[in-house]
Design an enzyme around this catalytic site. Structure first.
Site: not given
Ligand code: PPE
Length: 311
Positions: A64, A159-161, A165
Protein backbone atom coordinates in the site's frame (compact mmCIF):
# COMPACT_ATOMS: atom_id res chain seq x y z
CA UNK A 1 -17.32 1.20 23.57
CA UNK A 2 -14.87 -1.71 23.48
CA UNK A 3 -11.70 -1.29 25.51
CA UNK A 4 -8.79 0.38 23.77
CA UNK A 5 -5.13 -0.10 24.49
CA UNK A 6 -3.80 2.66 26.75
CA UNK A 7 -0.37 2.44 25.08
CA UNK A 8 0.43 3.03 21.43
CA UNK A 9 3.54 2.70 19.30
CA UNK A 10 4.48 5.92 17.51
CA UNK A 11 7.55 6.30 15.30
CA UNK A 12 9.59 3.75 17.19
CA UNK A 13 8.42 4.32 20.78
CA UNK A 14 5.70 2.92 23.00
CA UNK A 15 3.83 5.84 24.58
CA UNK A 16 0.74 6.39 26.73
CA UNK A 17 -1.99 7.28 24.24
CA UNK A 18 -2.41 10.80 25.78
CA UNK A 19 1.21 11.60 24.92
CA UNK A 20 0.96 10.45 21.29
CA UNK A 21 -0.04 13.79 19.81
CA UNK A 22 -0.28 14.69 16.14
CA UNK A 23 -0.67 18.05 14.47
CA UNK A 24 -3.91 19.45 13.03
CA UNK A 25 -1.80 20.23 9.96
CA UNK A 26 -1.40 16.49 9.33
CA UNK A 27 -1.71 15.94 5.57
CA UNK A 28 -3.39 12.56 6.02
CA UNK A 29 -6.15 14.14 8.09
CA UNK A 30 -6.99 16.61 5.33
CA UNK A 31 -6.58 14.42 2.26
CA UNK A 32 -6.73 10.76 3.37
CA UNK A 33 -3.10 10.16 2.41
CA UNK A 34 -2.43 7.15 4.59
CA UNK A 35 -2.30 3.37 4.48
CA UNK A 36 -3.27 0.90 7.17
CA UNK A 37 -3.77 -2.71 8.13
CA UNK A 38 -6.30 -4.56 10.22
CA UNK A 39 -4.93 -7.64 11.97
CA UNK A 40 -6.15 -9.83 14.82
CA UNK A 41 -4.27 -11.49 17.65
CA UNK A 42 -5.97 -14.54 19.15
CA UNK A 43 -5.62 -16.53 22.34
CA UNK A 44 -4.16 -19.87 21.32
CA UNK A 45 -5.79 -23.12 22.39
CA UNK A 46 -2.37 -24.36 23.56
CA UNK A 47 -1.92 -21.17 25.64
CA UNK A 48 -0.55 -17.67 25.03
CA UNK A 49 -1.49 -15.34 22.21
CA UNK A 50 -0.47 -15.10 18.54
CA UNK A 51 -1.01 -12.57 15.78
CA UNK A 52 -2.58 -14.22 12.74
CA UNK A 53 -0.79 -13.89 9.37
CA UNK A 54 1.16 -10.86 10.59
CA UNK A 55 3.80 -11.15 7.88
CA UNK A 56 1.19 -11.19 5.09
CA UNK A 57 -0.50 -8.10 6.54
CA UNK A 58 2.80 -6.24 6.80
CA UNK A 59 3.70 -7.18 3.23
CA UNK A 60 0.35 -5.67 2.17
CA UNK A 61 1.08 -2.54 4.25
CA UNK A 62 4.38 -2.05 2.42
CA UNK A 63 2.62 -2.63 -0.91
CA UNK A 64 0.00 0.00 0.00
CA UNK A 65 2.88 2.36 0.88
CA UNK A 66 4.59 1.63 -2.44
CA UNK A 67 1.36 2.32 -4.32
CA UNK A 68 1.08 5.66 -2.49
CA UNK A 69 4.75 6.49 -3.11
CA UNK A 70 5.54 6.43 0.64
CA UNK A 71 8.89 5.30 1.99
CA UNK A 72 8.23 3.81 5.41
CA UNK A 73 11.25 4.67 7.60
CA UNK A 74 11.18 1.22 9.25
CA UNK A 75 11.72 -2.31 7.96
CA UNK A 76 8.88 -4.85 7.77
CA UNK A 77 10.56 -6.72 10.64
CA UNK A 78 10.53 -3.56 12.78
CA UNK A 79 6.82 -3.00 12.10
CA UNK A 80 6.09 -6.64 12.91
CA UNK A 81 7.94 -6.26 16.18
CA UNK A 82 6.05 -3.01 16.84
CA UNK A 83 2.76 -4.93 16.50
CA UNK A 84 3.89 -7.60 18.96
CA UNK A 85 5.32 -5.00 21.38
CA UNK A 86 2.10 -2.96 21.36
CA UNK A 87 0.06 -6.06 22.27
CA UNK A 88 2.50 -6.87 25.07
CA UNK A 89 2.60 -3.28 26.37
CA UNK A 90 -1.17 -3.39 26.74
CA UNK A 91 -1.29 -6.89 28.20
CA UNK A 92 -3.38 -8.23 25.30
CA UNK A 93 -3.17 -11.78 23.98
CA UNK A 94 -6.32 -11.26 21.94
CA UNK A 95 -7.08 -7.95 20.22
CA UNK A 96 -7.32 -6.08 16.95
CA UNK A 97 -4.05 -4.57 15.74
CA UNK A 98 -3.99 -1.47 13.54
CA UNK A 99 -0.71 -0.34 11.96
CA UNK A 100 -1.19 3.06 10.33
CA UNK A 101 1.16 5.14 8.20
CA UNK A 102 0.19 8.61 7.07
CA UNK A 103 1.61 11.82 5.72
CA UNK A 104 2.25 14.10 8.62
CA UNK A 105 2.72 17.81 9.17
CA UNK A 106 4.57 19.19 6.17
CA UNK A 107 3.16 21.33 3.38
CA UNK A 108 -0.61 21.39 3.07
CA UNK A 109 -2.34 21.42 -0.30
CA UNK A 110 -2.89 18.27 -2.30
CA UNK A 111 0.68 18.43 -3.60
CA UNK A 112 2.82 17.60 -0.64
CA UNK A 113 6.08 18.81 -2.14
CA UNK A 114 9.42 17.15 -1.70
CA UNK A 115 9.47 17.08 2.09
CA UNK A 116 6.72 14.77 3.26
CA UNK A 117 6.82 13.63 6.86
CA UNK A 118 5.62 10.08 7.27
CA UNK A 119 4.18 9.12 10.65
CA UNK A 120 3.97 5.45 11.64
CA UNK A 121 1.74 4.20 14.45
CA UNK A 122 0.39 0.94 15.84
CA UNK A 123 -2.82 0.90 17.89
CA UNK A 124 -4.57 -2.05 19.54
CA UNK A 125 -8.06 -2.50 20.89
CA UNK A 126 -10.58 -5.16 21.78
CA UNK A 127 -13.00 -5.79 18.94
CA UNK A 128 -15.88 -8.27 19.12
CA UNK A 129 -18.06 -9.42 16.23
CA UNK A 130 -17.90 -6.88 13.41
CA UNK A 131 -21.42 -7.46 12.08
CA UNK A 132 -23.01 -8.28 15.44
CA UNK A 133 -23.41 -11.53 17.35
CA UNK A 134 -26.71 -12.16 15.57
CA UNK A 135 -24.89 -11.96 12.23
CA UNK A 136 -22.34 -14.54 13.37
CA UNK A 137 -25.06 -16.91 14.63
CA UNK A 138 -27.86 -16.46 12.10
CA UNK A 139 -26.27 -14.64 9.19
CA UNK A 140 -26.10 -10.97 8.25
CA UNK A 141 -28.75 -9.07 6.28
CA UNK A 142 -27.20 -7.29 3.35
CA UNK A 143 -28.25 -4.68 0.85
CA UNK A 144 -26.81 -3.91 -2.56
CA UNK A 145 -25.52 -0.38 -2.17
CA UNK A 146 -26.35 2.60 -4.32
CA UNK A 147 -22.60 3.32 -4.12
CA UNK A 148 -20.15 1.46 -6.36
CA UNK A 149 -16.78 0.04 -5.48
CA UNK A 150 -14.75 2.59 -7.46
CA UNK A 151 -13.24 1.81 -10.85
CA UNK A 152 -9.54 0.79 -10.70
CA UNK A 153 -8.74 4.03 -12.43
CA UNK A 154 -10.35 6.03 -9.61
CA UNK A 155 -8.74 4.31 -6.65
CA UNK A 156 -5.82 2.03 -5.99
CA UNK A 157 -7.78 -1.18 -5.49
CA UNK A 158 -4.81 -3.15 -4.17
CA UNK A 159 -3.98 -0.60 -1.52
CA UNK A 160 -5.57 -0.31 1.90
CA UNK A 161 -5.56 3.47 1.64
CA UNK A 162 -7.30 5.54 4.32
CA UNK A 163 -8.99 8.06 2.00
CA UNK A 164 -10.51 5.29 -0.08
CA UNK A 165 -12.68 4.22 2.84
CA UNK A 166 -15.07 7.16 2.41
CA UNK A 167 -17.10 5.21 -0.18
CA UNK A 168 -17.40 2.26 2.19
CA UNK A 169 -18.34 4.53 5.10
CA UNK A 170 -21.16 6.11 3.06
CA UNK A 171 -22.37 2.71 1.83
CA UNK A 172 -22.35 1.24 5.35
CA UNK A 173 -24.21 4.22 6.78
CA UNK A 174 -26.85 3.97 4.07
CA UNK A 175 -27.33 0.22 4.68
CA UNK A 176 -27.48 0.56 8.48
CA UNK A 177 -29.93 3.48 8.32
CA UNK A 178 -32.27 1.22 6.34
CA UNK A 179 -32.08 -1.59 8.90
CA UNK A 180 -29.47 -3.79 7.17
CA UNK A 181 -26.24 -5.06 8.71
CA UNK A 182 -23.90 -4.38 5.81
CA UNK A 183 -23.67 -3.00 2.27
CA UNK A 184 -22.54 -4.96 -0.77
CA UNK A 185 -20.94 -2.80 -3.44
CA UNK A 186 -21.13 -3.56 -7.16
CA UNK A 187 -18.24 -2.65 -9.42
CA UNK A 188 -18.76 0.05 -12.04
CA UNK A 189 -19.83 -2.59 -14.57
CA UNK A 190 -22.58 -3.92 -12.33
CA UNK A 191 -20.95 -7.10 -11.02
CA UNK A 192 -20.53 -7.82 -7.34
CA UNK A 193 -17.31 -6.55 -5.79
CA UNK A 194 -17.30 -6.75 -1.97
CA UNK A 195 -18.73 -5.44 1.29
CA UNK A 196 -17.67 -2.14 2.88
CA UNK A 197 -15.06 -4.08 4.91
CA UNK A 198 -15.24 -7.69 3.67
CA UNK A 199 -14.78 -9.93 0.65
CA UNK A 200 -17.67 -12.02 -0.66
CA UNK A 201 -18.15 -15.75 -1.33
CA UNK A 202 -21.13 -17.69 -2.69
CA UNK A 203 -21.68 -21.44 -2.99
CA UNK A 204 -23.88 -23.14 -5.55
CA UNK A 205 -23.97 -26.87 -6.30
CA UNK A 206 -20.81 -27.45 -4.25
CA UNK A 207 -18.74 -24.88 -6.17
CA UNK A 208 -17.29 -22.06 -4.10
CA UNK A 209 -17.13 -18.77 -5.96
CA UNK A 210 -15.58 -15.47 -4.94
CA UNK A 211 -15.36 -12.17 -6.79
CA UNK A 212 -12.16 -11.67 -8.81
CA UNK A 213 -9.33 -9.42 -7.67
CA UNK A 214 -9.94 -6.79 -10.36
CA UNK A 215 -11.65 -4.18 -8.15
CA UNK A 216 -11.56 -5.61 -4.63
CA UNK A 217 -9.08 -5.53 -1.78
CA UNK A 218 -6.91 -8.67 -1.90
CA UNK A 219 -8.18 -9.93 1.43
CA UNK A 220 -5.99 -12.12 3.58
CA UNK A 221 -9.01 -13.92 5.07
CA UNK A 222 -10.19 -14.53 1.48
CA UNK A 223 -6.82 -16.15 0.77
CA UNK A 224 -7.06 -18.29 3.93
CA UNK A 225 -10.51 -19.52 2.88
CA UNK A 226 -9.46 -20.26 -0.72
CA UNK A 227 -6.34 -22.14 0.40
CA UNK A 228 -8.21 -24.11 3.04
CA UNK A 229 -11.17 -25.02 0.80
CA UNK A 230 -8.77 -26.16 -1.94
CA UNK A 231 -6.94 -28.26 0.64
CA UNK A 232 -10.30 -29.88 1.52
CA UNK A 233 -10.81 -30.68 -2.18
CA UNK A 234 -13.46 -28.09 -3.11
CA UNK A 235 -13.40 -26.25 -6.41
CA UNK A 236 -12.90 -22.53 -5.72
CA UNK A 237 -13.21 -20.05 -8.55
CA UNK A 238 -12.56 -16.34 -8.67
CA UNK A 239 -15.17 -15.20 -11.14
CA UNK A 240 -17.60 -12.36 -11.63
CA UNK A 241 -21.21 -12.83 -10.60
CA UNK A 242 -24.33 -10.73 -10.55
CA UNK A 243 -26.70 -9.83 -7.73
CA UNK A 244 -29.41 -12.17 -9.05
CA UNK A 245 -26.94 -15.07 -9.13
CA UNK A 246 -26.18 -14.29 -5.49
CA UNK A 247 -29.92 -14.20 -4.62
CA UNK A 248 -30.13 -17.82 -5.89
CA UNK A 249 -27.00 -19.13 -4.11
CA UNK A 250 -27.25 -22.14 -1.81
CA UNK A 251 -25.02 -20.34 0.70
CA UNK A 252 -23.01 -17.13 0.92
CA UNK A 253 -20.66 -15.55 3.43
CA UNK A 254 -18.37 -12.57 4.00
CA UNK A 255 -14.70 -12.75 4.98
CA UNK A 256 -12.48 -10.20 6.68
CA UNK A 257 -10.09 -9.82 9.57
CA UNK A 258 -12.68 -7.92 11.58
CA UNK A 259 -15.74 -9.82 10.24
CA UNK A 260 -13.91 -13.20 10.27
CA UNK A 261 -16.42 -15.54 8.56
CA UNK A 262 -19.91 -14.06 8.69
CA UNK A 263 -22.67 -16.03 6.96
CA UNK A 264 -25.19 -14.10 4.84
CA UNK A 265 -28.86 -14.58 5.71
CA UNK A 266 -30.40 -12.35 3.06
CA UNK A 267 -29.56 -9.94 0.26
CA UNK A 268 -32.08 -7.18 -0.56
CA UNK A 269 -34.67 -9.09 1.47
CA UNK A 270 -34.20 -12.31 -0.57
CA UNK A 271 -33.42 -15.20 1.76
CA UNK A 272 -30.21 -17.04 0.81
CA UNK A 273 -30.59 -20.84 0.82
CA UNK A 274 -32.39 -22.02 3.94
CA UNK A 275 -32.06 -18.60 5.60
CA UNK A 276 -29.54 -19.83 8.13
CA UNK A 277 -25.81 -20.58 7.90
CA UNK A 278 -25.44 -23.49 5.44
CA UNK A 279 -23.22 -26.53 6.02
CA UNK A 280 -20.13 -25.23 4.20
CA UNK A 281 -20.44 -21.77 5.74
CA UNK A 282 -20.68 -23.35 9.18
CA UNK A 283 -17.70 -25.58 8.48
CA UNK A 284 -15.46 -22.72 7.38
CA UNK A 285 -16.74 -20.51 10.21
CA UNK A 286 -15.80 -23.15 12.81
CA UNK A 287 -12.55 -24.22 11.17
CA UNK A 288 -11.43 -20.60 10.75
CA UNK A 289 -11.66 -20.21 14.54
CA UNK A 290 -9.56 -23.38 14.93
CA UNK A 291 -6.98 -22.10 12.44
CA UNK A 292 -6.56 -18.65 14.04
CA UNK A 293 -6.27 -20.28 17.47
CA UNK A 294 -3.61 -22.73 16.26
CA UNK A 295 -5.80 -25.84 16.55
CA UNK A 296 -5.57 -26.60 12.85
CA UNK A 297 -2.00 -26.24 11.55
CA UNK A 298 -1.27 -27.56 8.06
CA UNK A 299 1.91 -27.63 6.01
CA UNK A 300 0.93 -24.78 3.72
CA UNK A 301 0.17 -22.47 6.68
CA UNK A 302 3.72 -21.21 6.88
CA UNK A 303 4.48 -18.48 9.48
CA UNK A 304 0.79 -17.84 10.09
CA UNK A 305 1.15 -17.41 13.86
CA UNK A 306 3.47 -14.85 15.47
CA UNK A 307 3.60 -15.39 19.24
CA UNK A 308 2.77 -12.42 21.47
CA UNK A 309 5.40 -12.83 24.11
CA UNK A 310 8.26 -10.65 25.30
CA UNK A 311 11.44 -11.31 23.24
N1 PPE B 1 -12.45 -5.54 1.61
C1 PPE B 1 -12.37 -4.36 2.28
C2 PPE B 1 -12.85 -3.14 1.63
C3 PPE B 1 -11.83 -4.37 3.58
O1 PPE B 1 -11.75 -3.21 4.23
C4 PPE B 1 -11.40 -5.57 4.17
C5 PPE B 1 -10.85 -5.58 5.57
C6 PPE B 1 -11.50 -6.76 3.43
C7 PPE B 1 -12.02 -6.70 2.15
C8 PPE B 1 -11.00 -8.07 3.96
O2 PPE B 1 -9.60 -8.08 4.03
P1 PPE B 1 -8.80 -8.96 5.09
O3 PPE B 1 -9.03 -8.36 6.42
O4 PPE B 1 -7.39 -8.88 4.64
O5 PPE B 1 -9.36 -10.34 5.00
N2 PPE B 1 -11.38 -4.60 6.43
C9 PPE B 1 -10.67 -4.27 7.65
C10 PPE B 1 -11.15 -2.96 8.24
C11 PPE B 1 -12.49 -2.93 8.85
C12 PPE B 1 -12.78 -1.60 9.53
O6 PPE B 1 -13.99 -1.28 9.70
O7 PPE B 1 -11.84 -0.90 9.93
C13 PPE B 1 -10.61 -5.44 8.62
O8 PPE B 1 -11.39 -6.38 8.53
O9 PPE B 1 -9.73 -5.42 9.48
Amino acid sequence: MAARGSKVWLNGKILPVEEAKISLYTHGLHYGTGAFEGIRAYKQTAGGGAIFRLEDHIIRLFESAKIMGFTIPFTPEQIMKACVDTCIANGYEECYVRPLVFMGDSALGVYVGDNPVLEVAVLVWEWGSYLGDRGIREGARLKISTYNRPHPNSIMTKGKITGQYVTGALAKKEAKSQGFDEALLLDTEGYLAEGSGENLFMIRDGVVKTTPLTTILNGITRRTVIEYFRHLGYAVVGDRFTRDELYCADEAFLTGTAAEITPIQSVDGRIIGAGKPGPLSQKIQQDYQKIVRGEIKLDFMKNWWTPVKPS
